[in-house]
Design a protein around this motif. Structure first.
Motif, PDB file in Angstrom:
ATOM      1  N   SER A 157       0.987  11.222  -9.003  1.00 54.10           N
ATOM      2  CA  SER A 157      -0.345  11.513  -9.643  1.00 54.10           C
ATOM      3  C   SER A 157      -1.072  12.787  -9.405  1.00 54.10           C
ATOM      4  O   SER A 157      -1.083  13.807 -10.219  1.00 54.10           O
ATOM      5  CB  SER A 157      -1.268  10.408  -9.916  1.00 54.10           C
ATOM      6  OG  SER A 157      -2.221  10.641 -10.681  1.00 54.10           O
ATOM      7  N   GLU A 160       1.869   1.850  -3.443  1.00 54.36           N
ATOM      8  CA  GLU A 160       0.667   2.376  -4.373  1.00 54.36           C
ATOM      9  C   GLU A 160       0.472   3.811  -3.840  1.00 54.36           C
ATOM     10  O   GLU A 160       0.149   4.550  -4.829  1.00 54.36           O
ATOM     11  CB  GLU A 160      -0.557   1.547  -3.888  1.00 54.36           C
ATOM     12  CG  GLU A 160      -0.644   0.312  -4.632  1.00 54.36           C
ATOM     13  CD  GLU A 160      -1.951  -0.694  -4.102  1.00 54.36           C
ATOM     14  OE1 GLU A 160      -2.542  -0.348  -3.091  1.00 54.36           O
ATOM     15  OE2 GLU A 160      -1.973  -1.733  -4.541  1.00 54.36           O
ATOM     16  N   ARG A 161       0.610   4.099  -2.587  1.00 54.06           N
ATOM     17  CA  ARG A 161       0.357   5.656  -2.171  1.00 54.06           C
ATOM     18  C   ARG A 161       1.330   6.484  -2.946  1.00 54.06           C
ATOM     19  O   ARG A 161       1.132   7.580  -3.125  1.00 54.06           O
ATOM     20  CB  ARG A 161       0.412   5.755  -0.650  1.00 54.06           C
ATOM     21  CG  ARG A 161      -0.908   5.642   0.161  1.00 54.06           C
ATOM     22  CD  ARG A 161      -0.690   5.823   1.403  1.00 54.06           C
ATOM     23  NE  ARG A 161       0.586   5.231   1.953  1.00 54.06           N
ATOM     24  CZ  ARG A 161       0.780   5.395   3.108  1.00 54.06           C
ATOM     25  NH1 ARG A 161       0.166   5.704   4.127  1.00 54.06           N
ATOM     26  NH2 ARG A 161       2.176   5.063   3.703  1.00 54.06           N
ATOM     27  N   SER A 210       1.014  -1.121   0.009  1.00 49.97           N
ATOM     28  CA  SER A 210      -0.142   0.020  -0.021  1.00 49.97           C
ATOM     29  C   SER A 210       0.786   1.149  -0.125  1.00 49.97           C
ATOM     30  O   SER A 210       0.648   2.339  -0.467  1.00 49.97           O
ATOM     31  CB  SER A 210      -0.834   0.125   1.384  1.00 49.97           C
ATOM     32  OG  SER A 210      -0.221  -0.003   2.411  1.00 49.97           O
ATOM     33  N   SER A 215      -4.113   4.384 -14.293  1.00 49.96           N
ATOM     34  CA  SER A 215      -4.423   4.770 -12.986  1.00 49.96           C
ATOM     35  C   SER A 215      -3.274   4.509 -11.996  1.00 49.96           C
ATOM     36  O   SER A 215      -1.995   3.515 -12.507  1.00 49.96           O
ATOM     37  CB  SER A 215      -5.595   4.027 -12.310  1.00 49.96           C
ATOM     38  OG  SER A 215      -5.009   2.631 -11.813  1.00 49.96           O
ATOM     39  N   PRO A 216      -2.846   5.366 -10.804  1.00 47.96           N
ATOM     40  CA  PRO A 216      -1.777   4.975 -10.043  1.00 47.96           C
ATOM     41  C   PRO A 216      -1.631   3.773  -9.530  1.00 47.96           C
ATOM     42  O   PRO A 216      -0.481   2.981  -9.465  1.00 47.96           O
ATOM     43  CB  PRO A 216      -1.909   6.158  -9.073  1.00 47.96           C
ATOM     44  CG  PRO A 216      -2.633   7.153  -9.364  1.00 47.96           C
ATOM     45  CD  PRO A 216      -3.786   6.461 -10.560  1.00 47.96           C
ATOM     46  N   LYS A 217      -2.820   3.150  -9.357  1.00 49.69           N
ATOM     47  CA  LYS A 217      -2.690   1.616  -8.792  1.00 49.69           C
ATOM     48  C   LYS A 217      -2.206   0.865  -9.735  1.00 49.69           C
ATOM     49  O   LYS A 217      -1.367  -0.058  -9.681  1.00 49.69           O
ATOM     50  CB  LYS A 217      -4.055   1.247  -8.296  1.00 49.69           C
ATOM     51  CG  LYS A 217      -4.224  -0.076  -7.533  1.00 49.69           C
ATOM     52  CD  LYS A 217      -5.445  -0.273  -6.871  1.00 49.69           C
ATOM     53  CE  LYS A 217      -5.432  -1.593  -6.350  1.00 49.69           C
ATOM     54  NZ  LYS A 217      -6.537  -1.801  -5.292  1.00 49.69           N
ATOM     55  N   ASP A 218      -2.564   0.912 -11.217  1.00 48.38           N
ATOM     56  CA  ASP A 218      -1.984   0.294 -12.353  1.00 48.38           C
ATOM     57  C   ASP A 218      -0.512   0.237 -12.473  1.00 48.38           C
ATOM     58  O   ASP A 218       0.215  -0.761 -12.778  1.00 48.38           O
ATOM     59  CB  ASP A 218      -2.876   0.707 -13.547  1.00 48.38           C
ATOM     60  CG  ASP A 218      -4.198  -0.100 -13.389  1.00 48.38           C
ATOM     61  OD1 ASP A 218      -4.473  -0.761 -12.573  1.00 48.38           O
ATOM     62  OD2 ASP A 218      -4.987   0.318 -14.185  1.00 48.38           O
ATOM     63  N   VAL A 260       0.317   7.164  -6.192  1.00 52.18           N
ATOM     64  CA  VAL A 260      -0.913   8.173  -6.205  1.00 52.18           C
ATOM     65  C   VAL A 260      -0.365   9.688  -5.793  1.00 52.18           C
ATOM     66  O   VAL A 260      -0.870  10.651  -6.583  1.00 52.18           O
ATOM     67  CB  VAL A 260      -2.020   7.903  -4.934  1.00 52.18           C
ATOM     68  CG1 VAL A 260      -2.781   9.036  -4.579  1.00 52.18           C
ATOM     69  CG2 VAL A 260      -2.646   6.593  -5.342  1.00 52.18           C
ATOM     70  N   ALA A 292       1.465   1.333 -10.421  1.00 53.85           N
ATOM     71  CA  ALA A 292       2.234   0.504  -9.041  1.00 53.85           C
ATOM     72  C   ALA A 292       2.243  -0.725  -9.104  1.00 53.85           C
ATOM     73  O   ALA A 292       3.281  -1.457  -8.664  1.00 53.85           O
ATOM     74  CB  ALA A 292       1.375   1.107  -7.785  1.00 53.85           C
ATOM     75  N   ALA A 293       1.072  -1.318  -9.841  1.00 58.10           N
ATOM     76  CA  ALA A 293       1.133  -2.925  -9.820  1.00 58.10           C
ATOM     77  C   ALA A 293       2.270  -3.318 -10.872  1.00 58.10           C
ATOM     78  O   ALA A 293       2.948  -4.145 -10.638  1.00 58.10           O
ATOM     79  CB  ALA A 293      -0.250  -3.248 -10.520  1.00 58.10           C
TER      80      ALA A 293
END
Length: 161
Positions: free
Chosen positions: A71, A64-65, A61, A143-146, A68, A148-149
């Motif tokens: 972004s 991921e942050r 997480s 997306s930031p999550k994508d 974010v 980060a993945a």
């Protein structure tokens, strides 16, 4: 920031910067030598507020942050990427990789001596940095999550080649 919307950093002079900031030249020179020094200080403040509060060891997480944060502040981050050293950013990503526990447990790090592990960590950190840089600079619609993945997928691989 408003001046950088109008012209490149190398075209901004001290007088313009002081007028925009509402300070005199003496005050400017007390703290800075060049306009670029202001941007460098802004970047250092950004690093401190963005990266220094993450848990150690880092979690998924946290990664991921991070994306974010990049972004959400992409306009400012673009300026940092454009005008400041890649070395500053790769050092930050190296610190992130060093504090990510899953990295050192991958098979890629098995049987590596300390210097080889350090070089491999730098290689992975540089890749993560340039992934973030390209995503932000080109405005790639993910997306930031994508993103980060993708970074986590690189860091968690048993084999990196």
């Amino acid at each position: 920031m408003r001046l950088l919307d109008k012209k490149p950093l190398e075209k901004i002079n001290i007088t313009e910067l002081c007028q925009e900031a509402g300070i005199n030249r003496t005050t400017f020179y007390r703290y800075y030598e060049l306009p670029k020094d202001v941007l460098t200080e802004m970047q250092n403040d950004f690093f401190e507020e963005t990266f220094d509060h993450f848990q150690k060891p880092l979690t998924v997480s946290d990664i991921e942050r991070l994306f974010v944060c990049l972004s959400e502040r992409s306009k400012l981050v673009k300026l940092f990427f454009r005008y400041n050293s890649d070395t500053d950013w790769t050092n930050i990503f190296t610190r992130i990789c060093t504090n990510f526990p899953g990295l050192k447990m991958t098979k890629a790090f098995e049987n590596l001596d300390e210097n080889s592990a350090k070089l491999l960590s730098s290689y992975l950190a540089g890749g993560a940095y340039f992934l973030a840089r390209q995503w932000i600079m080109e405005g790639i619609p993910m997306s930031p999550k994508d993103v980060a993945a993708i970074a986590l997928n690189i860091l968690d691989k048993d084999r990196v080649f």
